[in-house]
Design a protein around this motif. Structure first.
Motif, PDB file in Angstrom:
ATOM      1  N   PRO A  80      52.065  35.458  78.001  1.00  0.00           N
ATOM      2  CA  PRO A  80      52.717  36.554  77.265  1.00  0.00           C
ATOM      3  C   PRO A  80      51.821  37.803  77.283  1.00  0.00           C
ATOM      4  N   GLU A  81      52.454  38.984  77.322  1.00  0.00           N
ATOM      5  CA  GLU A  81      51.650  40.210  77.469  1.00  0.00           C
ATOM      6  C   GLU A  81      50.686  40.403  76.294  1.00  0.00           C
ATOM      7  N   GLU A  82      51.046  39.869  75.117  1.00  0.00           N
ATOM      8  CA  GLU A  82      50.151  40.017  73.965  1.00  0.00           C
ATOM      9  C   GLU A  82      48.883  39.168  74.102  1.00  0.00           C
ATOM     10  N   LEU A  83      48.928  38.169  74.994  1.00  0.00           N
ATOM     11  CA  LEU A  83      47.753  37.307  75.173  1.00  0.00           C
ATOM     12  C   LEU A  83      46.761  37.904  76.173  1.00  0.00           C
ATOM     13  N   ILE A  84      47.274  38.665  77.135  1.00  0.00           N
ATOM     14  CA  ILE A  84      46.434  39.134  78.243  1.00  0.00           C
ATOM     15  C   ILE A  84      45.168  39.886  77.783  1.00  0.00           C
ATOM     16  N   PRO A  85      45.259  40.878  76.870  1.00  0.00           N
ATOM     17  CA  PRO A  85      44.020  41.559  76.467  1.00  0.00           C
ATOM     18  C   PRO A  85      43.042  40.648  75.713  1.00  0.00           C
ATOM     19  N   GLN A  86      43.539  39.498  75.247  1.00  0.00           N
ATOM     20  CA  GLN A  86      42.677  38.604  74.473  1.00  0.00           C
ATOM     21  C   GLN A  86      41.769  37.740  75.364  1.00  0.00           C
ATOM     22  N   PHE A  87      42.107  37.649  76.672  1.00  0.00           N
ATOM     23  CA  PHE A  87      41.273  36.851  77.590  1.00  0.00           C
ATOM     24  C   PHE A  87      39.845  37.385  77.673  1.00  0.00           C
ATOM     25  N   ASP A  88      39.701  38.700  77.858  1.00  0.00           N
ATOM     26  CA  ASP A  88      38.355  39.264  77.958  1.00  0.00           C
ATOM     27  C   ASP A  88      37.683  39.349  76.595  1.00  0.00           C
ATOM     28  N   LEU A  89      38.473  39.686  75.588  1.00  0.00           N
ATOM     29  CA  LEU A  89      37.918  39.825  74.237  1.00  0.00           C
ATOM     30  C   LEU A  89      37.316  38.522  73.714  1.00  0.00           C
ATOM     31  N   ILE A  90      37.955  37.408  74.016  1.00  0.00           N
ATOM     32  CA  ILE A  90      37.449  36.133  73.493  1.00  0.00           C
ATOM     33  C   ILE A  90      36.082  35.812  74.102  1.00  0.00           C
ATOM     34  N   LYS A  91      35.886  36.228  75.358  1.00  0.00           N
ATOM     35  CA  LYS A  91      34.573  35.983  75.980  1.00  0.00           C
ATOM     36  C   LYS A  91      33.492  36.846  75.335  1.00  0.00           C
ATOM     37  N   GLU A  92      33.894  38.046  74.928  1.00  0.00           N
ATOM     38  CA  GLU A  92      32.944  38.905  74.203  1.00  0.00           C
ATOM     39  C   GLU A  92      32.552  38.259  72.867  1.00  0.00           C
ATOM     40  N   VAL A  93      33.529  37.660  72.213  1.00  0.00           N
ATOM     41  CA  VAL A  93      33.258  36.974  70.941  1.00  0.00           C
ATOM     42  C   VAL A  93      32.293  35.811  71.181  1.00  0.00           C
ATOM     43  N   ALA A  94      32.547  35.039  72.256  1.00  0.00           N
ATOM     44  CA  ALA A  94      31.648  33.918  72.585  1.00  0.00           C
ATOM     45  C   ALA A  94      30.228  34.438  72.827  1.00  0.00           C
ATOM     46  N   GLU A  95      30.136  35.559  73.540  1.00  0.00           N
ATOM     47  CA  GLU A  95      28.813  36.152  73.804  1.00  0.00           C
ATOM     48  C   GLU A  95      28.122  36.577  72.513  1.00  0.00           C
ATOM     49  N   ALA A  96      28.919  37.073  71.554  1.00  0.00           N
ATOM     50  CA  ALA A  96      28.334  37.472  70.264  1.00  0.00           C
ATOM     51  C   ALA A  96      27.684  36.274  69.569  1.00  0.00           C
ATOM     52  N   PHE A  97      28.225  35.083  69.824  1.00  0.00           N
ATOM     53  CA  PHE A  97      27.643  33.851  69.262  1.00  0.00           C
ATOM     54  C   PHE A  97      26.515  33.296  70.158  1.00  0.00           C
ATOM     55  N   ASN A  98      26.156  34.029  71.213  1.00  0.00           N
ATOM     56  CA  ASN A  98      25.176  33.561  72.206  1.00  0.00           C
ATOM     57  C   ASN A  98      25.651  32.316  72.960  1.00  0.00           C
TER      58      ASN A  98
END
Length: 289
Positions: A87-105
């Motif tokens: 779904p188009e609402e999910l697409i921008p969340q793919f990169d963002l979730i990796k940024e969140v993971a990086e924030a947790f190291n």
């Protein structure tokens, strides 16, 4: 001898998709003030933080799919071809979730041409000789990886509910051994991944055959002893039987590595608070100690 560490391997896409669909069915995409949908990420974090709380890992790694083309789609055109575009609402969340993971190291691990499952299988085998490994997913395919030192926590409905499969409890729960899941899938196929197995053989018959003959090779060696109808189905679908088995098997020899040192579960709370504030997840900040 007690194991050194407790490693949590997270099936990132399984959690993100699950989180997205668990919250979006009411049309709730939780857009932030910039108009970016964040519902999948929000729910991912709730699942993830709950699992960390429950399983108390010393080390955590997140594994991801890297696009829909893999060696499996080269083997079989139809592999996962039944899946619609995200779904188009999910697409921008793919990169963002990796940024969140990086924030947790957290290390984000993925490799072109392979699925997250293959990365998980490879790392689980690398770590399990000296550490306890638990895999967090919603995906039953990963059960084939259960082994001495490797457990799988399948997320169930509602938050904080897991069906945990360990080397000790697997047979009692499933009636077969973990590696036999691969042959089971070869026979019955997998509708969610869109490969057929042996046409006309469902889970019940496949399970009975594996329990009696243990492997596909033994079934084929004893094909004359099978009921006529089953013989015919197998004989007419031999190529697809072998292909389905290959598609079902998780590769544990993917050329990736992630040192335990890099995966140590340790983060800077300030960095998380900044990321959560940026995403407007103010009520999640209290979950991060």
């Amino acid at each position: 001898m007690s194991k050194q560490s407790n490693v949590l391997l997270v099936d990132g896409m399984a959690l993100l998709f699950r989180g997205f669909f668990a919250t979006s069915f009411r049309g709730n995409f939780m857009k932030n003030s910039k108009g970016v949908p964040t519902n999948g990420i929000y729910q991912f974090l709730r699942y993830f933080l709950d699992a960390v709380d429950k399983f108390e890992p010393t080390h955590v790694v997140c594994c991801w799919d890297m696009g829909s083309k893999t060696f499996r789609t080269e083997l079989f055109d139809g592999y996962k071809a039944n899946r619609s575009a995200p779904p188009e609402e999910l697409i921008p969340q793919f990169d963002l979730i990796k940024e969140v993971a990086e924030a947790f190291n957290l290390p984000n691990i993925g490799l072109e041409n392979f699925e997250a499952d293959d990365c998980i299988g490879t790392l689980a085998n690398q770590y399990a000789s000296e550490n306890d490994v638990i895999i967090l997913t919603g995906d039953q395919d990963i059960l084939q990886l259960v082994d001495d030192g490797i457990s799988v926590a399948i997320m169930k409905k509602g938050q904080g509910n897991y069906d945990v499969f360990s080397h000790e409890t697997f047979y009692e729960k499933k009636g077969i051994r973990p590696k036999q899941m691969i042959d089971l899938k070869g026979l019955m196929g997998d509708t969610s991944d869109n490969y057929p197995g042996v046409k006309g053989i469902g889970e019940k018959t496949a399970l009975k055959l594996i329990q009696e003959y243990e492997t596909i090779e033994n079934i084929l060696d004893n094909i004359d002893r099978l009921p006529k109808g089953v013989q015919t189905k197998i004989s007419e679908n031999l190529d697809m039987l072998h292909l389905s088995r290959d598609l079902a098997e998780i590769r544990c020899d993917v050329p990736i590595e992630c040192s335990l040192e890099r995966a140590k579960w340790s983060y800077d709370k300030k960095k998380i608070e900044e990321k959560f504030t940026d995403l407007e997840f103010n009520n999640l900040i209290k979950l991060v100690n």
